[in-house]
Design a protein around this motif. Sequence first.
Motif, PDB file in Angstrom:
ATOM      1  N   HIS A 179       0.747  -1.197  -0.156  1.00  0.00           N
ATOM      2  CA  HIS A 179       0.018  -0.275   0.013  1.00  0.00           C
ATOM      3  C   HIS A 179       0.785   1.384  -0.008  1.00  0.00           C
ATOM      4  CE1 HIS A 179      -2.881   2.976   0.970  1.00  0.00           C
ATOM      5  NE2 HIS A 179      -2.237   3.126   2.276  1.00  0.00           N
ATOM      6  N   TRP A 180       1.822   0.953   0.675  1.00  0.00           N
ATOM      7  CA  TRP A 180       2.822   2.467   0.814  1.00  0.00           C
ATOM      8  C   TRP A 180       3.475   2.538  -0.484  1.00  0.00           C
ATOM      9  CZ3 TRP A 180       5.476   0.155   5.878  1.00  0.00           C
ATOM     10  CH2 TRP A 180       4.622   0.342   6.915  1.00  0.00           C
ATOM     11  N   VAL A 181       3.886   1.542  -1.214  1.00  0.00           N
ATOM     12  CA  VAL A 181       4.420   1.770  -2.532  1.00  0.00           C
ATOM     13  C   VAL A 181       3.632   2.173  -3.400  1.00  0.00           C
ATOM     14  CG1 VAL A 181       5.274   0.252  -4.281  1.00  0.00           C
ATOM     15  CG2 VAL A 181       6.027  -0.347  -2.138  1.00  0.00           C
ATOM     16  N   SER A 182       2.259   1.953  -3.575  1.00  0.00           N
ATOM     17  CA  SER A 182       1.203   2.385  -4.563  1.00  0.00           C
ATOM     18  C   SER A 182       0.426   3.622  -4.119  1.00  0.00           C
ATOM     19  CB  SER A 182       0.273   1.324  -4.671  1.00  0.00           C
ATOM     20  OG  SER A 182      -0.677   1.034  -3.531  1.00  0.00           O
ATOM     21  N   ALA A 183       0.761   4.147  -2.926  1.00  0.00           N
ATOM     22  CA  ALA A 183       0.063   5.453  -2.704  1.00  0.00           C
ATOM     23  C   ALA A 183       0.648   6.502  -3.376  1.00  0.00           C
ATOM     24  CB  ALA A 183       0.460   5.498  -0.941  1.00  0.00           C
ATOM     25  N   SER A 184      -0.170   7.265  -3.655  1.00  0.00           N
ATOM     26  CA  SER A 184       0.053   8.367  -4.455  1.00  0.00           C
ATOM     27  C   SER A 184      -1.054   9.409  -4.503  1.00  0.00           C
ATOM     28  CB  SER A 184       0.304   8.249  -6.059  1.00  0.00           C
ATOM     29  OG  SER A 184       0.606   9.074  -6.706  1.00  0.00           O
ATOM     30  N   PRO A 185      -0.746  10.731  -4.061  1.00  0.00           N
ATOM     31  CA  PRO A 185       0.684  11.223  -3.403  1.00  0.00           C
ATOM     32  C   PRO A 185       0.875  10.299  -2.073  1.00  0.00           C
ATOM     33  CG  PRO A 185      -0.997  12.624  -2.932  1.00  0.00           C
ATOM     34  CD  PRO A 185      -1.725  11.715  -3.844  1.00  0.00           C
ATOM     35  N   PRO A 186       2.095  10.695  -1.566  1.00  0.00           N
ATOM     36  CA  PRO A 186       2.598  10.067  -0.313  1.00  0.00           C
ATOM     37  C   PRO A 186       1.694  10.294   0.912  1.00  0.00           C
ATOM     38  CG  PRO A 186       4.421  10.833  -1.558  1.00  0.00           C
ATOM     39  CD  PRO A 186       3.222  11.281  -2.195  1.00  0.00           C
ATOM     40  N   GLU A 187       0.895  11.519   0.928  1.00  0.00           N
ATOM     41  CA  GLU A 187       0.058  11.923   1.908  1.00  0.00           C
ATOM     42  C   GLU A 187      -0.848  10.918   2.256  1.00  0.00           C
ATOM     43  OE1 GLU A 187       1.324  13.825  -0.379  1.00  0.00           O
ATOM     44  OE2 GLU A 187       2.370  15.480   0.532  1.00  0.00           O
TER      45      GLU A 187
END
Length: 205
Positions: free
Chosen positions: A194-202
């Motif tokens: 999930h962190w890898v695919s999160a966009s934007p990082p917020e």
Amino acid sequence: MEARIERPEGQGDHPPGPTWLIGDDDEVIIIDPGEDAAEVLEMAGDREILAVICTHGHASHVAAAVEVAAHDEAPVALHRADWLHWRAVHQDDPEIEMADGGRFDVAGVELEVIHTPGHTPGSVSLYCADLEVVFTGDALLASGPAPHEGEFPDFPGQLTAIGERLLGLPPRTRVLAGHGEESTIADAAKRFDHWVSASPPEDLG
């Protein structure tokens, strides 16, 4: 006497700072002394401070380092890649230039230095296999990679460090970060995609 881990409590509405202490009744290592030397020294008490280790060079983690270390003439340790950040706060350089694979001994246990860059170039985590914990500073929080002042200086690099350097630790390893709640390596592994695919990082969380 068995080694134990302690953390100064926050005051009022202020959460605990980034500081962790590891040691026993006789000696202790201070990790990320933060900005309040008096609070850290009060918790250390009469124990000998063997070293002050900074996971990275941001002022909120290192401002009190020199004052805390001076109490017992202890050395300060910081990865050289973060000495530029350090020099924004302090005049003299740290005594110990940390590097990946370095070791620190305290109260019968060992801390291993793991270089986990991204939040800063010189960010490190400190793994204690004996106590099954890893101190991650701002490289990895329970919520994911930590930003600095709302931004990610090197988000891909931070994810790479987490994936390649931290997720290989035993799943039950407790993650003790500079901010927020405790988690485990297993928790991080479940959320990593999930962190890898999160966009934007917020969108992390």
